[in-house]
Scaffold this motif. Structure first.
Motif, mmCIF file in Angstrom:
data_model
loop_
_atom_site.group_PDB
_atom_site.id
_atom_site.type_symbol
_atom_site.label_atom_id
_atom_site.label_comp_id
_atom_site.label_asym_id
_atom_site.label_seq_id
_atom_site.Cartn_x
_atom_site.Cartn_y
_atom_site.Cartn_z
ATOM 1 N N ALA A 71 0.814 -1.228 0.000
ATOM 2 C CA ALA A 71 0.000 0.000 0.000
ATOM 3 C C ALA A 71 0.840 1.266 0.000
ATOM 4 O O ALA A 71 0.540 2.225 0.708
ATOM 5 N N ASP A 72 1.889 1.271 -0.804
ATOM 6 C CA ASP A 72 2.731 2.467 -0.883
ATOM 7 C C ASP A 72 2.734 3.070 -2.289
ATOM 8 O O ASP A 72 3.525 3.962 -2.591
ATOM 9 N N GLY A 73 1.859 2.559 -3.163
ATOM 10 C CA GLY A 73 1.769 3.092 -4.514
ATOM 11 C C GLY A 73 2.663 2.408 -5.527
ATOM 12 O O GLY A 73 2.563 2.682 -6.725
ATOM 13 N N THR A 74 3.528 1.498 -5.083
ATOM 14 C CA THR A 74 4.471 0.865 -6.014
ATOM 15 C C THR A 74 3.894 -0.356 -6.704
ATOM 16 O O THR A 74 4.511 -0.882 -7.638
ATOM 17 N N SER A 75 2.722 -0.826 -6.262
ATOM 18 C CA SER A 75 2.122 -1.990 -6.912
ATOM 19 C C SER A 75 0.614 -1.956 -6.696
ATOM 20 O O SER A 75 0.077 -2.644 -5.819
ATOM 21 N N GLU A 76 -0.069 -1.164 -7.510
ATOM 22 C CA GLU A 76 -1.510 -1.004 -7.342
ATOM 23 C C GLU A 76 -2.193 -0.703 -8.672
ATOM 24 O O GLU A 76 -1.549 -0.295 -9.646
ATOM 25 N N ILE A 77 -3.497 -0.924 -8.688
ATOM 26 C CA ILE A 77 -4.340 -0.529 -9.809
ATOM 27 C C ILE A 77 -5.269 0.555 -9.283
ATOM 28 O O ILE A 77 -6.017 0.324 -8.318
ATOM 29 N N VAL A 78 -5.212 1.729 -9.882
ATOM 30 C CA VAL A 78 -6.051 2.849 -9.458
ATOM 31 C C VAL A 78 -7.096 3.112 -10.534
ATOM 32 O O VAL A 78 -6.750 3.497 -11.661
ATOM 33 N N PHE A 79 -8.358 2.881 -10.191
ATOM 34 C CA PHE A 79 -9.451 3.158 -11.117
ATOM 35 C C PHE A 79 -9.914 4.606 -10.927
ATOM 36 O O PHE A 79 -10.138 5.042 -9.793
ATOM 37 N N HIS A 80 -10.104 5.318 -12.025
ATOM 38 C CA HIS A 80 -10.558 6.710 -11.975
ATOM 39 C C HIS A 80 -12.015 6.789 -12.421
ATOM 40 O O HIS A 80 -12.396 6.190 -13.440
ATOM 41 N N LEU A 81 -12.831 7.529 -11.670
ATOM 42 C CA LEU A 81 -14.260 7.629 -11.934
ATOM 43 C C LEU A 81 -14.627 9.007 -12.491
ATOM 44 O O LEU A 81 -13.934 9.995 -12.237
ATOM 45 N N ASN A 82 -15.747 9.056 -13.204
ATOM 46 C CA ASN A 82 -16.295 10.353 -13.610
ATOM 47 C C ASN A 82 -17.418 10.736 -12.650
ATOM 48 O O ASN A 82 -17.668 10.039 -11.652
ATOM 49 N N ASN A 83 -18.101 11.827 -12.916
ATOM 50 C CA ASN A 83 -19.150 12.305 -12.016
ATOM 51 C C ASN A 83 -20.385 11.406 -11.965
ATOM 52 O O ASN A 83 -21.244 11.561 -11.107
ATOM 53 N N LYS A 84 -20.467 10.461 -12.898
ATOM 54 C CA LYS A 84 -21.602 9.532 -12.911
ATOM 55 C C LYS A 84 -21.249 8.218 -12.225
ATOM 56 O O LYS A 84 -21.993 7.250 -12.311
ATOM 57 N N LYS A 85 -20.116 8.194 -11.560
ATOM 58 C CA LYS A 85 -19.606 7.004 -10.879
ATOM 59 C C LYS A 85 -19.382 5.866 -11.875
ATOM 60 O O LYS A 85 -19.739 4.714 -11.636
ATOM 61 N N GLN A 86 -18.760 6.235 -12.974
ATOM 62 C CA GLN A 86 -18.356 5.269 -13.986
ATOM 63 C C GLN A 86 -16.829 5.200 -14.008
ATOM 64 O O GLN A 86 -16.156 6.232 -13.950
ATOM 65 N N VAL A 87 -16.300 3.993 -14.109
ATOM 66 C CA VAL A 87 -14.853 3.830 -14.242
ATOM 67 C C VAL A 87 -14.469 4.130 -15.680
ATOM 68 O O VAL A 87 -14.910 3.455 -16.608
ATOM 69 N N ILE A 88 -13.652 5.160 -15.864
ATOM 70 C CA ILE A 88 -13.296 5.583 -17.226
ATOM 71 C C ILE A 88 -11.841 5.277 -17.592
ATOM 72 O O ILE A 88 -11.484 5.277 -18.767
ATOM 73 N N SER A 89 -11.006 5.005 -16.575
ATOM 74 C CA SER A 89 -9.604 4.706 -16.861
ATOM 75 C C SER A 89 -8.969 4.055 -15.634
ATOM 76 O O SER A 89 -9.549 4.045 -14.549
ATOM 77 N N TYR A 90 -7.769 3.523 -15.855
ATOM 78 C CA TYR A 90 -7.018 3.005 -14.701
ATOM 79 C C TYR A 90 -5.521 3.124 -14.951
ATOM 80 O O TYR A 90 -5.053 3.152 -16.097
ATOM 81 N N ASP A 91 -4.776 3.231 -13.853
ATOM 82 C CA ASP A 91 -3.314 3.230 -13.881
ATOM 83 C C ASP A 91 -2.844 1.991 -13.124
ATOM 84 O O ASP A 91 -3.452 1.614 -12.116
ATOM 85 N N GLN A 92 -1.762 1.389 -13.577
ATOM 86 C CA GLN A 92 -1.251 0.197 -12.899
ATOM 87 C C GLN A 92 0.248 0.262 -12.690
ATOM 88 O O GLN A 92 1.009 0.610 -13.597
ATOM 89 N N THR A 93 0.661 -0.065 -11.476
ATOM 90 C CA THR A 93 2.066 -0.289 -11.166
ATOM 91 C C THR A 93 2.182 -1.730 -10.682
ATOM 92 O O THR A 93 1.213 -2.308 -10.177
ATOM 93 N N TYR A 94 3.373 -2.303 -10.813
ATOM 94 C CA TYR A 94 3.534 -3.722 -10.470
ATOM 95 C C TYR A 94 4.934 -3.976 -9.934
ATOM 96 O O TYR A 94 5.933 -3.727 -10.621
ATOM 97 N N ALA A 95 4.996 -4.467 -8.697
ATOM 98 C CA ALA A 95 6.292 -4.740 -8.080
ATOM 99 C C ALA A 95 6.929 -5.998 -8.655
ATOM 100 O O ALA A 95 8.144 -6.159 -8.634
ATOM 101 N N GLY A 96 6.086 -6.899 -9.183
ATOM 102 C CA GLY A 96 6.589 -8.165 -9.697
ATOM 103 C C GLY A 96 6.438 -9.260 -8.646
ATOM 104 O O GLY A 96 5.952 -9.022 -7.537
ATOM 105 N N PRO A 97 6.838 -10.485 -8.971
ATOM 106 C CA PRO A 97 6.757 -11.588 -8.012
ATOM 107 C C PRO A 97 7.561 -11.263 -6.747
ATOM 108 O O PRO A 97 8.655 -10.702 -6.831
#
Length: 279
Positions: free
Chosen positions: A159-185
């Motif tokens: 939970a430090d931002g180095t391995s997460e998927i962040v979904f971004h919403l619009n004003n209608k509470k719709q997921v319109i995009s996402y960003d992904q980081t991945y630490a690996g195995p």
């Protein structure tokens, strides 16, 4: 002059003086320790007196090891495996950003519902997300319009931002995009070590004036955070992740779960971020 008599008088006086000083010292020491004992603070009671709302603490004693992740370019190397790909990878390969051609419509409820999380889980596990099986729902911020899924390492979220998927919403509470980081195995390093409790972590924050009167303390979460970053590998240590809501804003505080020291890199969200309890 009777020098012998004078000598005896001096010796007796000296003995009386020493006895007096010893008793005075012992009495003073006794009073000091009594005073110190009386001054022991019940931090839970102090926080209650300041109208600080606390969560229910766990009675479980945790033992957790460090984990290690090797440097990699797995996001960049596997990008062609994505279905309906409409995103880009940053030059260093650490971040993938994607726009959704078909936004995911969530419920109109203020918080996430079980159905919302189920829909997101299905998307994360689909062929539109890389390594989705390694991520789990972590938090929801309606004010920032984002939902976070964290990579799970040793059954604990990173939970430090180095391995997460962040979904971004619009004003209608719709997921319109996402960003992904991945630490690996990740692999476990060394033996498990006894951690401070979630209650201890909150007390440490209070002692360091990080919890103000009338605040609300969220349930502490045991997470991993990167503590060492080398060219070929990164080390992650167990950290207590704690949300503190006060006057309409939320601050994220972190306490090292091994040493009990505060990690002075909190993030802030204004106004308050809220986390769904729908599980």
């Amino acid at each position: 002059m009777d020098f012998k008599r004078i000598q005896i008088i001096f010796i007796i006086t000296f003995l009386f003086l020493n006895t007096f000083l010893i008793f005075t010292y012992l009495d003073k020491n006794k009073n000091y320790y009594t005073s110190s004992s009386n001054q022991l603070i019940d931090f839970m009671e102090e926080m209650d007196n300041e109208n600080i709302k606390l969560p229910k603490f766990s009675e479980t004693e945790n033992k957790v090891p460090y984990v290690q992740a090797e440097a990699n370019s797995l996001l960049e190397d596997n990008i062609d495996k994505l279905k309906n790909r409409s995103g880009t990878v940053e030059k260093d390969g650490s971040l993938y950003m994607s726009l959704l051609s078909n936004p995911l419509a969530l419920s109109e409820e203020e918080e996430l519902t079980k159905e919302d999380i189920k829909l997101l889980d299905e998307f994360v596990l689909s062929d539109q997300v890389l390594f989705g099986k390694q991520y789990r729902y972590f938090s929801y911020s309606p004010t920032e319009q984002k939902i976070v899924y964290s990579q799970i390492a040793n059954n604990i979220p990173i939970a430090d931002g180095t391995s997460e998927i962040v979904f971004h919403l619009n004003n209608k509470k719709q997921v319109i995009s996402y960003d992904q980081t991945y630490a690996g195995p990740v692999t476990v390093q060394g033996e498990s070590r006894k951690l401070i409790t979630d209650k201890n972590a909150v007390e440490i924050l209070y002692q360091n004036d990080e919890i103000q009167a009338n605040a609300t303390v969220g349930k502490p979460k045991l997470t991993y955070s990167k503590t060492l970053s080398l060219e070929k590998l990164s080390m992650y240590a167990p950290v207590w992740y704690i949300e503190i809501v006060n006057s309409g804003s939320t601050e994220i505080e972190r306490v090292d779960a091994l040493s009990g020291s505060m990690i002075r890199t909190p993030t802030s969200e204004t106004p308050a971020a809220e986390e769904s309890a729908a599980q």
